[in-house]
Design an enzyme around this catalytic site. Structure first.
Site, PDB file in Angstrom:
ATOM      1  CE  LYS A 175      37.231  40.786  39.972  1.00 34.70           C
ATOM      2  NZ  LYS A 175      37.645  40.798  38.571  1.00 34.70           N
ATOM      3  CD  GLU A 178      39.597  43.231  35.583  1.00 33.93           C
ATOM      4  OE1 GLU A 178      39.574  42.225  36.320  1.00 33.93           O
ATOM      5  OE2 GLU A 178      40.013  44.343  35.957  1.00 33.93           O
ATOM      6  N   GLY A 228      46.423  38.032  43.993  1.00 32.38           N
ATOM      7  CA  GLY A 228      46.703  39.145  43.088  1.00 32.38           C
ATOM      8  C   GLY A 228      47.808  40.013  43.646  1.00 32.38           C
ATOM      9  N   GLY A 233      45.593  43.815  47.332  1.00 33.81           N
ATOM     10  CA  GLY A 233      45.437  43.070  48.586  1.00 33.81           C
ATOM     11  C   GLY A 233      45.222  43.997  49.775  1.00 33.81           C
ATOM     12  CD  GLU A 250      48.274  32.146  48.802  1.00 29.69           C
ATOM     13  OE1 GLU A 250      49.462  32.433  48.571  1.00 29.69           O
ATOM     14  OE2 GLU A 250      47.935  31.274  49.619  1.00 29.69           O
ATOM     15  CB  CYS A 284      53.023  34.710  42.511  1.00 29.71           C
ATOM     16  SG  CYS A 284      52.525  32.996  42.640  1.00 29.71           S
ATOM     17  CD  GLU A 385      54.852  40.351  41.874  1.00 33.17           C
ATOM     18  OE1 GLU A 385      53.984  41.230  41.757  1.00 33.17           O
ATOM     19  OE2 GLU A 385      54.601  39.186  42.211  1.00 33.17           O
TER      20      GLU A 385
HETATM   21  P1  NAD Z   1      45.548  42.437  40.505  1.00 30.20           P
HETATM   22  O1  NAD Z   1      45.716  42.677  41.954  1.00 30.20           O
HETATM   23  O2  NAD Z   1      45.597  43.594  39.581  1.00 30.20           O
HETATM   24  O3  NAD Z   1      44.129  41.746  40.217  1.00 30.20           O
HETATM   25  C1  NAD Z   1      43.774  40.522  40.814  1.00 30.20           C
HETATM   26  C2  NAD Z   1      42.254  40.450  40.902  1.00 30.20           C
HETATM   27  O4  NAD Z   1      41.799  41.465  41.793  1.00 30.20           O
HETATM   28  C3  NAD Z   1      41.543  40.681  39.568  1.00 30.20           C
HETATM   29  O5  NAD Z   1      40.432  39.819  39.491  1.00 30.20           O
HETATM   30  C4  NAD Z   1      41.094  42.130  39.688  1.00 30.20           C
HETATM   31  O6  NAD Z   1      39.961  42.437  38.922  1.00 30.20           O
HETATM   32  C5  NAD Z   1      40.772  42.202  41.175  1.00 30.20           C
HETATM   33  N1  NAD Z   1      40.754  43.562  41.726  1.00 30.20           N
HETATM   34  C6  NAD Z   1      41.406  44.670  41.271  1.00 30.20           C
HETATM   35  N2  NAD Z   1      41.110  45.739  42.059  1.00 30.20           N
HETATM   36  C7  NAD Z   1      40.282  45.298  43.035  1.00 30.20           C
HETATM   37  C8  NAD Z   1      39.650  45.916  44.143  1.00 30.20           C
HETATM   38  N3  NAD Z   1      39.800  47.218  44.410  1.00 30.20           N
HETATM   39  N4  NAD Z   1      38.881  45.155  44.940  1.00 30.20           N
HETATM   40  C9  NAD Z   1      38.718  43.841  44.717  1.00 30.20           C
HETATM   41  N5  NAD Z   1      39.275  43.197  43.660  1.00 30.20           N
HETATM   42  C10 NAD Z   1      40.057  43.918  42.835  1.00 30.20           C
HETATM   43  O7  NAD Z   1      46.598  41.312  40.123  1.00 30.20           O
HETATM   44  P2  NAD Z   1      46.900  40.729  38.666  1.00 30.20           P
HETATM   45  O8  NAD Z   1      47.659  41.783  37.936  1.00 30.20           O
HETATM   46  O9  NAD Z   1      45.652  40.169  38.082  1.00 30.20           O
HETATM   47  O10 NAD Z   1      47.856  39.483  39.018  1.00 30.20           O
HETATM   48  C11 NAD Z   1      49.214  39.603  39.195  1.00 30.20           C
HETATM   49  C12 NAD Z   1      49.553  39.588  40.672  1.00 30.20           C
HETATM   50  O11 NAD Z   1      49.046  38.397  41.285  1.00 30.20           O
HETATM   51  C13 NAD Z   1      51.038  39.555  40.925  1.00 30.20           C
HETATM   52  O12 NAD Z   1      51.366  40.467  41.946  1.00 30.20           O
HETATM   53  C14 NAD Z   1      51.298  38.122  41.395  1.00 30.20           C
HETATM   54  O13 NAD Z   1      52.432  37.971  42.199  1.00 30.20           O
HETATM   55  C15 NAD Z   1      50.035  37.817  42.120  1.00 30.20           C
HETATM   56  N6  NAD Z   1      49.853  36.363  42.240  1.00 30.20           N
HETATM   57  C16 NAD Z   1      50.119  35.760  43.437  1.00 30.20           C
HETATM   58  C17 NAD Z   1      49.983  34.374  43.556  1.00 30.20           C
HETATM   59  C18 NAD Z   1      50.286  33.660  44.856  1.00 30.20           C
HETATM   60  O14 NAD Z   1      50.021  32.467  44.950  1.00 30.20           O
HETATM   61  N7  NAD Z   1      50.834  34.325  45.866  1.00 30.20           N
HETATM   62  C19 NAD Z   1      49.571  33.625  42.460  1.00 30.20           C
HETATM   63  C20 NAD Z   1      49.302  34.274  41.256  1.00 30.20           C
HETATM   64  C21 NAD Z   1      49.446  35.654  41.162  1.00 30.20           C
END
Ligand code: NAD
Length: 489
Positions: A175, A178, A228, A233, A250, A284, A385
Site C-alpha cells: 500500500k 495515498e 512512515g 508506527g 522505519e 527521514c 521532526e
Molecule cells: P505517515 O505515517 O503519515 O504515512 C505513511 C504510510 O502509512 C502511508 O501509506 C499512510 O497511508 C499509512 N498509514 C496512515 N495511517 C495508517 C494506519 N492507521 N494504519 C496503517 N497505515 C497507515 O507518514 P508520511 O507522512 O507518509 O511520511 C513521513 C514520515 O515517514 C516521516 O516521519 C519520515 O521520517 C518517515 N520516513 C522514515 C524513513 C526511514 O527510513 N526511517 C524513510 C522515509 C520516511
C-alpha cells in the site's frame, strides 16, 4: 486520463466501491491522475490472493536462482523506463527530475543487489554435539507480507521492501501513500511484465486508516513492514499484536550534524545545506539539528545564510530549480505551525521562516529554506521532526557536550560528525546512538549497508543482508541418524 488501478491476483482492478481519489501536482495543484480508492474489502481480497499464492502456489518453493532472475528483470525494466519513472516521481512529489533520476538509479541498484545476494544463502551446517546426527539451519520465507510506504521517497521506499520480500519467496500486498501512488503503480506494471505468478505481488491503493489498518489487523498477514511517521508506527505495532506479526518499522528522525572547528569549513557548510534542504527537508535522515563548535558559530551561520537565501525554488521540471514544493497543503500547514512554535520558544529566524512571495510560486506548496539560531535542546523545534526545509543551530564547547546534544532525542536514525581529527571522529561516532553515523559525510546510503533506527526511529533494518533476513524465518533441522528409545519413562 486513464484511471490508476490496483493489481490484485494478477488483474488490474478498480475499487470494489467504485471510489476514486484525485492526485495533485504539489507544484501547481493541478490534477495529474485519478486513482482507485480501495478500502478494507479490496485489501481483504488482495490478502486472500497473497495467502493462496503463498500456501498453494509455487513461488515460495521456486529455486532461489529463478526468483533472483525475476527480481533482476525488474531492475532491468526500471533502467529501461528510468526517464518515465523519474518524471512521474517528480510530478507526484515535486522533487527535481535530476534528483528523481538519481533515485531511479538507486532503485534499480536495490533490485540488482537483492537479485545478486538472494540466491547465495544456502543455509548453514551446525557442528552437532549429538553423535550420529545432522544439524542444519535453513532460511524460509515468512509468508504474506503487508508493506506500507510514505510519500517522501515513494518508489525508493517501495524498492527496499519489494526486492528482499520477493527474492526470499514471500508473497505481498503493498500500500503506497495515498498522496503519491504513481510510480508504485508503474512498477507493478513492470512486475507484471517480469512474469511473476498471479497473487505473488499485489497492490492496493487507498488510505491508511482503511487499507493500511486492514493490513495491520488481518490475521492472514504474517509480517508488516512500514515506513512512515512515529504515531502511525505505534498504531501499526499495536494492531500487529493481534497475531504477533513480525514487524519492521522505519520511523522518523531528528538527525544531528555535529561540526567541529577543525573540520574543512567549505565542505562542512556545503554539506550542511545538502543534509537538510535536499527534497525540501522531507527526508527521514535530514540533518536538521546542526550542532556547531562555538568558536566557528558566527562564521558558519553567516556562510550558510548567504548560500541558503540563494536556493532557487521552482518546478522540479526546470533545470535551474534546486528545491521544489512541500508535498501537500496539509503538510505545508504543519511546517508553518512548527516554525511558529520555534519563534514563540525564542529561537531566532536568520533566514526564511515564511512562505515565498514570488507570484509564480503561489499555487504550489512552497516554504522558504529556514535557519533558526539561538536554539536549545529543550525546544520543540529542536526535538520535533518538522519534516520541512528548516535547520536549527545549537552550539557546544567540548566534545562531551557535542555528544550529549547529539544524543538528546527520542529518535536515533542517523547523524554526522565533521572533523579532521580522526581519533576524535571515531570517539564521537562510538558514542552516537544512531543506526547510521557518517564521518565527514551526510545522508549517504547504498543497498549494501543496513538502514534503520535506534530508539524510537524504528525496529529492524532495511537494505544490506539484515534487510533480506527481515523477510525470512530461521529453521533448525535436526536429523537423528541413529534413533533409539530413550527409556526415560
Ligand atoms: P505517515 O505515517 O503519515 O504515512 C505513511 C504510510 O502509512 C502511508 O501509506 C499512510 O497511508 C499509512 N498509514 C496512515 N495511517 C495508517 C494506519 N492507521 N494504519 C496503517 N497505515 C497507515 O507518514 P508520511 O507522512 O507518509 O511520511 C513521513 C514520515 O515517514 C516521516 O516521519 C519520515 O521520517 C518517515 N520516513 C522514515 C524513513 C526511514 O527510513 N526511517 C524513510 C522515509 C520516511
Amino acid at each position: 486520463m486513464p484511471l490508476k488501478k490496483m493489481f490484485i491476483d494478477g488483474q488490474w482492478v478498480e475499487a470494489t466501491s467504485g471510489q476514486t481519489r484525485t492526485i495533485l501536482n504539489p507544484y501547481n495543484q493541478e490534477t495529474i491522475a485519478t486513482a482507485a480508492e480501495g478500502d478494507q474489502t479490496d485489501a481483504k481480497q488482495a490478502i486472500a490472493a497473497a495467502r493462496r499464492a503463498f500456501d498453494q502456489g509455487d513461488w515460495p518453493n521456486t529455486p532461489a536462482t529463478e526468483r533472483a532472475s525475476h527480481v533482476r528483470k525488474i531492475a532491468e525494466l526500471i533502467e529501461r523506463d528510468k526517464q518515465e519513472l523519474a518524471e512521474l516521481e517528480s510530478l507526484d512529489t515535486g522533487k527535481t527530475v535530476e534528483e528523481s533520476l538519481v533515485d531511479m538509479d538507486d532503485i534499480a541498484g536495490v533490485f540488482h543487489y537483492y537479485a545478486e545476494i538472494g540466491d547465495k544463502d544456502g543455509g548453514e551446517m551446525i557442528d552437532s554435539p549429538i553423535p550420529n546426527s545432522v544439524s542444519k539451519v535453513v532460511r524460509e520465507p515468512v509468508g504474506v507480507c503487508g508493506q506500507i510506504t510514505p510519500w517522501n521517497y515513494p518508489l525508493l521506499q517501495a524498492s527496499w521492501k519489494l526486492a528482499p520480500a520477493l527474492v526470499t519467496g514471500n508473497t505481498l500486498v503493498m500500500k503506497p501513500s495515498e498522496i503519491t501512488p504513481l510510480t508504485t503503480v508503474k512498477v507493478f506494471e513492470l512486475i507484471e511484465e517480469a512474469g511473476f505468478p498471479a497473487g505473488v505481488a499485489n497492490l492496493v491503493l487507498g488510505a491508511g486508516n482503511t487499507v493500511g489498518a486492514e493490513l495491520s489487523n488481518n490475521t492472514d498477514v504474517d509480517l508488516i513492514s512500514f515506513t512512515g511517521g512515529i504515531e502511525t508506527g505505534k498504531k501499526i505495532m499495536q494492531a500487529a499484536s493481534i497475531n504477533v506479526k513480525k514487524l519492521a518499522l522505519e520511523l522518523g528522525g531528528k538527525n544531528p550534524n555535529v561540526v567541529f572547528a577543525d573540520a574543512d569549513f567549505e565542505t562542512a557548510v556545503d554539506q550542511a545545506m545538502n543534509a537538510v534542504f535536499f527534497h525540501a527537508g522531507q527526508i527521514c535522515s535530514a540533518g536538521t539539528r546542526l550542532i556547531i563548535e562555538e568558536s566557528i558559530h558566527d562564521k558558519f551561520v553567516a556562510a550558510l545564510t548567504e548560500r541558503v537565501q540563494n536556493i532557487k525554488l521552482g518546478s522540479g521540471f526546470e533545470e535551474t530549480t534546486q528545491m521544489g514544493p512541500l508535498i501537500s497543503a496539509e503538510h505545508l500547514a504543519k511546517v508553518e505551525h512548527y516554525v511558529e512554535t520555534g519563534k514563540q520558544e525564542g529561537a531566532k529566524v536568520v533566514v526564511g521562516g515564511k512562505r515565498p512571495e514570488a507570484p509564480e510560486l503561489q499555487n504550489g506548496f512552497f516554504y522558504l529554506p529556514t535557519i533558526f539560531t539561538d536554539c536549545t535542546s529543550d525546544m520543540k523545534v529542536v526535538q520535533d521532526e518538522g519534516f520541512g526545509p528548516v535547520i536549527t543551530v545549537e552550539t557546544f564547547q567540548t566534545e562531551d557536550e557535542a555528544i550529549k546534544l547529539a544524543n538528546d532525542s527520542i529518535y536515533g536514525l542517523a547523524g554526522g560528525v565533521w572533523t579532521n581529527d580522526i581519533v576524535k571522529a571515531e570517539r564521537c561516532v562510538a558514542k552516537m546512538r544512531m543506526g547510521t553515523v557518517w564521518i565527514n559525510e551526510f545522508n549517504l546510503y547504498f543497498p549494501h549497508a543496513p538502514w534503520g533506527g535506534f530508539k524510537q526511529s524504528g525496529i529492524g533494518r532495511e537494505l544490506g543482508k539484515p534487510g533480506l533476513e527481515e523477510y525470512t524465518e530461521t529453521k533448525h533441522i535436526f536429523h537423528n541418524l541413529d534413533p533409539k528409545p530413550i527409556n526415560w519413562f
